[in-house]
Design a protein around this motif. Structure first.
Motif, PDB file in Angstrom:
ATOM      1  N   ALA A   1      46.911  34.594 -26.308  1.00  0.00           N
ATOM      2  CA  ALA A   1      45.956  33.602 -26.801  1.00  0.00           C
ATOM      3  C   ALA A   1      44.862  33.354 -25.771  1.00  0.00           C
ATOM      4  O   ALA A   1      43.674  33.211 -26.119  1.00  0.00           O
ATOM      5  CB  ALA A   1      46.678  32.299 -27.129  1.00  0.00           C
ATOM      6  N   TRP A   2      45.235  33.325 -24.505  1.00  0.00           N
ATOM      7  CA  TRP A   2      44.242  33.154 -23.437  1.00  0.00           C
ATOM      8  C   TRP A   2      43.242  34.306 -23.439  1.00  0.00           C
ATOM      9  O   TRP A   2      42.033  34.091 -23.308  1.00  0.00           O
ATOM     10  CB  TRP A   2      44.956  33.058 -22.088  1.00  0.00           C
ATOM     11  CG  TRP A   2      44.033  33.006 -20.905  1.00  0.00           C
ATOM     12  CD1 TRP A   2      43.381  31.907 -20.426  1.00  0.00           C
ATOM     13  CD2 TRP A   2      43.650  34.097 -20.063  1.00  0.00           C
ATOM     14  NE1 TRP A   2      42.611  32.242 -19.326  1.00  0.00           N
ATOM     15  CE2 TRP A   2      42.763  33.581 -19.085  1.00  0.00           C
ATOM     16  CE3 TRP A   2      43.973  35.455 -20.037  1.00  0.00           C
ATOM     17  CZ2 TRP A   2      42.204  34.385 -18.100  1.00  0.00           C
ATOM     18  CZ3 TRP A   2      43.414  36.251 -19.049  1.00  0.00           C
ATOM     19  CH2 TRP A   2      42.535  35.720 -18.099  1.00  0.00           C
ATOM     20  N   LYS A   3      43.737  35.530 -23.630  1.00  0.00           N
ATOM     21  CA  LYS A   3      42.836  36.681 -23.666  1.00  0.00           C
ATOM     22  C   LYS A   3      41.896  36.615 -24.868  1.00  0.00           C
ATOM     23  O   LYS A   3      40.718  36.999 -24.764  1.00  0.00           O
ATOM     24  CB  LYS A   3      43.636  37.989 -23.684  1.00  0.00           C
ATOM     25  CG  LYS A   3      44.419  38.260 -22.409  1.00  0.00           C
ATOM     26  CD  LYS A   3      44.851  39.717 -22.287  1.00  0.00           C
ATOM     27  CE  LYS A   3      43.709  40.612 -21.871  1.00  0.00           C
ATOM     28  NZ  LYS A   3      44.128  41.986 -21.558  1.00  0.00           N
ATOM     29  N   ILE A   4      42.373  36.127 -25.994  1.00  0.00           N
ATOM     30  CA  ILE A   4      41.494  35.963 -27.154  1.00  0.00           C
ATOM     31  C   ILE A   4      40.390  34.969 -26.833  1.00  0.00           C
ATOM     32  O   ILE A   4      39.206  35.202 -27.124  1.00  0.00           O
ATOM     33  CB  ILE A   4      42.308  35.511 -28.386  1.00  0.00           C
ATOM     34  CG1 ILE A   4      43.172  36.672 -28.902  1.00  0.00           C
ATOM     35  CG2 ILE A   4      41.381  35.008 -29.500  1.00  0.00           C
ATOM     36  CD1 ILE A   4      44.130  36.283 -30.011  1.00  0.00           C
ATOM     37  N   ASP A   5      40.755  33.843 -26.239  1.00  0.00           N
ATOM     38  CA  ASP A   5      39.745  32.837 -25.897  1.00  0.00           C
ATOM     39  C   ASP A   5      38.742  33.362 -24.869  1.00  0.00           C
ATOM     40  O   ASP A   5      37.577  32.944 -24.866  1.00  0.00           O
ATOM     41  CB  ASP A   5      40.420  31.576 -25.358  1.00  0.00           C
ATOM     42  CG  ASP A   5      40.992  30.703 -26.467  1.00  0.00           C
ATOM     43  OD1 ASP A   5      40.444  30.735 -27.580  1.00  0.00           O
ATOM     44  OD2 ASP A   5      41.993  29.999 -26.220  1.00  0.00           O
ATOM     45  N   GLN A   6      39.184  34.281 -24.025  1.00  0.00           N
ATOM     46  CA  GLN A   6      38.285  34.855 -23.008  1.00  0.00           C
ATOM     47  C   GLN A   6      37.480  36.027 -23.551  1.00  0.00           C
ATOM     48  O   GLN A   6      36.624  36.566 -22.838  1.00  0.00           O
ATOM     49  CB  GLN A   6      39.102  35.322 -21.799  1.00  0.00           C
ATOM     50  CG  GLN A   6      39.865  34.218 -21.084  1.00  0.00           C
ATOM     51  CD  GLN A   6      38.967  33.111 -20.584  1.00  0.00           C
ATOM     52  OE1 GLN A   6      37.937  33.375 -19.966  1.00  0.00           O
ATOM     53  NE2 GLN A   6      39.349  31.872 -20.855  1.00  0.00           N
ATOM     54  N   GLY A   7      37.742  36.423 -24.795  1.00  0.00           N
ATOM     55  CA  GLY A   7      37.033  37.555 -25.374  1.00  0.00           C
ATOM     56  C   GLY A   7      37.408  38.880 -24.757  1.00  0.00           C
ATOM     57  O   GLY A   7      36.616  39.835 -24.767  1.00  0.00           O
ATOM     58  N   MET A   8      38.641  38.983 -24.277  1.00  0.00           N
ATOM     59  CA  MET A   8      39.098  40.196 -23.605  1.00  0.00           C
ATOM     60  C   MET A   8      39.882  41.085 -24.564  1.00  0.00           C
ATOM     61  O   MET A   8      40.516  40.583 -25.497  1.00  0.00           O
ATOM     62  CB  MET A   8      39.979  39.825 -22.399  1.00  0.00           C
ATOM     63  CG  MET A   8      39.269  38.985 -21.355  1.00  0.00           C
ATOM     64  SD  MET A   8      40.396  38.328 -20.094  1.00  0.00           S
ATOM     65  CE  MET A   8      40.923  39.851 -19.296  1.00  0.00           C
ATOM     66  N   PRO A   9      39.846  42.403 -24.377  1.00  0.00           N
ATOM     67  CA  PRO A   9      40.644  43.305 -25.234  1.00  0.00           C
ATOM     68  C   PRO A   9      42.133  43.081 -25.017  1.00  0.00           C
ATOM     69  O   PRO A   9      42.568  42.757 -23.908  1.00  0.00           O
ATOM     70  CB  PRO A   9      40.210  44.695 -24.774  1.00  0.00           C
ATOM     71  CG  PRO A   9      39.682  44.503 -23.394  1.00  0.00           C
ATOM     72  CD  PRO A   9      39.070  43.142 -23.360  1.00  0.00           C
ATOM     73  N   LEU A  10      42.904  43.277 -26.084  1.00  0.00           N
ATOM     74  CA  LEU A  10      44.349  43.035 -25.962  1.00  0.00           C
ATOM     75  C   LEU A  10      45.155  43.937 -26.885  1.00  0.00           C
ATOM     76  O   LEU A  10      46.182  43.532 -27.438  1.00  0.00           O
ATOM     77  CB  LEU A  10      44.683  41.564 -26.208  1.00  0.00           C
ATOM     78  CG  LEU A  10      44.476  40.956 -27.599  1.00  0.00           C
ATOM     79  CD1 LEU A  10      45.308  39.675 -27.719  1.00  0.00           C
ATOM     80  CD2 LEU A  10      43.050  40.641 -27.901  1.00  0.00           C
ATOM     81  N   ASP A  11      44.704  45.172 -27.072  1.00  0.00           N
ATOM     82  CA  ASP A  11      45.423  46.102 -27.946  1.00  0.00           C
ATOM     83  C   ASP A  11      46.879  46.264 -27.517  1.00  0.00           C
ATOM     84  O   ASP A  11      47.799  46.135 -28.338  1.00  0.00           O
ATOM     85  CB  ASP A  11      44.744  47.473 -27.932  1.00  0.00           C
ATOM     86  CG  ASP A  11      43.447  47.487 -28.713  1.00  0.00           C
ATOM     87  OD1 ASP A  11      43.021  46.406 -29.150  1.00  0.00           O
ATOM     88  OD2 ASP A  11      42.862  48.571 -28.891  1.00  0.00           O
ATOM     89  N   MET A  12      47.090  46.574 -26.254  1.00  0.00           N
ATOM     90  CA  MET A  12      48.439  46.794 -25.749  1.00  0.00           C
ATOM     91  C   MET A  12      49.265  45.515 -25.822  1.00  0.00           C
ATOM     92  O   MET A  12      50.413  45.517 -26.287  1.00  0.00           O
ATOM     93  CB  MET A  12      48.379  47.286 -24.307  1.00  0.00           C
ATOM     94  CG  MET A  12      49.728  47.512 -23.651  1.00  0.00           C
ATOM     95  SD  MET A  12      50.525  49.045 -24.147  1.00  0.00           S
ATOM     96  CE  MET A  12      49.696  50.198 -23.052  1.00  0.00           C
ATOM     97  N   GLU A  13      48.668  44.388 -25.412  1.00  0.00           N
ATOM     98  CA  GLU A  13      49.405  43.127 -25.365  1.00  0.00           C
ATOM     99  C   GLU A  13      49.860  42.674 -26.745  1.00  0.00           C
ATOM    100  O   GLU A  13      50.971  42.154 -26.898  1.00  0.00           O
ATOM    101  CB  GLU A  13      48.539  42.042 -24.721  1.00  0.00           C
ATOM    102  CG  GLU A  13      48.337  42.189 -23.226  1.00  0.00           C
ATOM    103  CD  GLU A  13      47.198  43.137 -22.877  1.00  0.00           C
ATOM    104  OE1 GLU A  13      46.885  43.261 -21.684  1.00  0.00           O
ATOM    105  OE2 GLU A  13      46.625  43.759 -23.805  1.00  0.00           O
ATOM    106  N   VAL A  14      49.018  42.876 -27.762  1.00  0.00           N
ATOM    107  CA  VAL A  14      49.371  42.445 -29.109  1.00  0.00           C
ATOM    108  C   VAL A  14      50.583  43.215 -29.625  1.00  0.00           C
ATOM    109  O   VAL A  14      51.507  42.626 -30.202  1.00  0.00           O
ATOM    110  CB  VAL A  14      48.170  42.614 -30.063  1.00  0.00           C
ATOM    111  CG1 VAL A  14      48.625  42.620 -31.508  1.00  0.00           C
ATOM    112  CG2 VAL A  14      47.166  41.500 -29.861  1.00  0.00           C
ATOM    113  N   SER A  15      50.612  44.521 -29.431  1.00  0.00           N
ATOM    114  CA  SER A  15      51.751  45.302 -29.920  1.00  0.00           C
ATOM    115  C   SER A  15      53.013  45.032 -29.111  1.00  0.00           C
ATOM    116  O   SER A  15      54.123  44.960 -29.673  1.00  0.00           O
ATOM    117  CB  SER A  15      51.397  46.793 -29.897  1.00  0.00           C
ATOM    118  OG  SER A  15      50.495  47.100 -30.940  1.00  0.00           O
ATOM    119  N   MET A  16      52.877  44.879 -27.801  1.00  0.00           N
ATOM    120  CA  MET A  16      54.031  44.484 -26.991  1.00  0.00           C
ATOM    121  C   MET A  16      54.585  43.144 -27.469  1.00  0.00           C
ATOM    122  O   MET A  16      55.802  42.957 -27.600  1.00  0.00           O
ATOM    123  CB  MET A  16      53.629  44.384 -25.520  1.00  0.00           C
ATOM    124  CG  MET A  16      53.305  45.707 -24.852  1.00  0.00           C
ATOM    125  SD  MET A  16      52.467  45.489 -23.250  1.00  0.00           S
ATOM    126  CE  MET A  16      53.641  44.486 -22.364  1.00  0.00           C
TER     127      MET A  16
END
Length: 376
Positions: free
Chosen positions: A300-315
């Motif tokens: 959620a923090w990465k979403i708010d920062q506008g950062m990519p999170l492909d790996m984190e979402v699937s993990m």
């Protein structure tokens, strides 16, 4: 990165927990499972008055301009309360409108959503349920200033209550399945739409939605025609993090109730929590629930920062799905046969854990994705 709650985030957690304990007791949850609407209009309106529908909507559209982390905290409490209703469906569709909607679409939909007057549902999966672009077969053909949609969507949660369907359709063919996909905002009352309720394990209100020559104006395209997959992909990322927040709330409730029961239930002259096997069950459950929660906050923090999170979402989805299922399975085992009945609250969480397992991709789907991102 600081994942400690701010004063506002603590306030959201405390207010939402108190509200849901008062307004959504488990007896009402069971009633809503059997209610054709799937939600309480009275509770829905009270939620709107608290600003929950407009949590992530900017102030200029009638919202309160909150963060995705605040939404995660709210959804965690909803998961802890085993909440029934179309909030989740509406909020993830809202995220897509914020991400890809035109100014006219935002002006039309967002104020109505914030006031609790418009409910949305995501029409994504089809008879072969996949969460990649290759799974989109529903056809939409251009016809003047409109498109004609034909086909079937399955497992559309809350379609029975929706005013608008966020419908993902294929508008042209291509060797690349991610091309030729378009997202439409479809009036759920349009001629040619038939909504058929499905019976599911957790009594969630999922539906088959049949489109037969449904006409939708081109102005209702969300984003660009034939270029809708990035819109869907970003929506799915946020939906996964949001669903994991719900599951974490459920895990927290299951762990707390199992600990309390293990202290009270006496067998062979002493509480069952004094036996090593039960202690180890509870320790594993506590660990899984805590790790899942922290992984979700990070995403959620990465979403708010506008950062990519492909790996984190699937993990995240793979881990939290397993963790919630493990916690509820052990919760059932600790409670014995009592926990398997529909009358006991533990059964509500067990059913929801099984229902959430395949949603937006099961753990195997996401492990394979992680492996691809690792270039294995």
């Amino acid at each position: 990165m600081n994942l400690d709650f701010t004063e506002d985030e603590e306030l959201i957690r405390n207010i939402s927990r108190d509200f849901l304990q008062k307004e959504l007791p488990k007896d009402l949850v069971r009633e809503l499972e059997d209610d054709p609407k799937g939600y309480s209009p009275e509770v829905w309106q009270k939620m709107a008055e608290l600003g929950w529908m407009g949590l992530i909507i900017p102030e200029k559209y009638g919202g309160i301009d909150g963060t995705f982390m605040q939404l995660v905290i709210l959804l965690e409490e909803m998961g802890r309360a085993c909440m029934s209703g179309p909030f989740f469906s509406t909020i993830i569709c809202t995220a897509a409108i914020l991400d890809a909607g035109s100014e006219d679409q935002k002006q039309t939909f967002l104020p109505q959503i914030a006031e609790g007057k418009t409910i949305l549902a995501l029409a994504l999966t089809e008879p072969v349920p996949r969460f990649d672009a290759a799974g989109i077969k529903l056809s939409a053909k251009a016809d003047g200033d409109e498109y004609t949609i034909n086909g079937t969507k399955l497992f559309v949660t809350d379609a029975q209550a929706a005013d608008t369907l966020l419908c993902v359709a294929r508008t042209s063919s291509s060797e690349n399945p991610e091309e030729g996909i378009t997202v439409f905002l479809v009036d759920a009352q349009s001629p040619g739409i038939q909504i058929n309720p499905l019976v599911t394990m957790s009594y969630e209100h999922q539906n088959e939605v049949v489109f037969k020559d449904v006409r939708v104006p081109k102005s209702n395209i969300l984003g660009e025609a034939d270029k809708g997959w990035p819109v869907v992909y970003r929506l799915l990322q946020k939906a996964i993090v949001a669903k994991c927040a719900e599951m974490n709330g459920g895990s927290d409730w299951v762990v707390a109730e199992s600990v309390a029961y293990a202290k009270e239930r006496v067998q062979y002259g002493k509480p069952i929590g004094s036996y090593q096997a039960i202690q180890h069950y509870l320790a594993d459950m506590w660990t899984d629930a805590g790790l899942g929660r922290r992984m979700t906050y990070y995403a959620a923090w990465k979403i708010d920062q506008g950062m990519p999170l492909d790996m984190e979402v699937s993990m995240l989805k793979a881990f939290v799905s397993d963790a919630y299922n493990h916690c509820t399975r052990m919760g059932i085992q600790i409670h014995g046969a009592l926990g398997t009945t529909r009358d006991h609250d533990m059964g509500l969480y067990y059913q929801r854990a099984r229902q959430a397992w395949p949603l937006f991709g099961d753990p195997d789907f996401h492990r394979e994705k992680v492996a691809r991102l690792m270039r294995i």
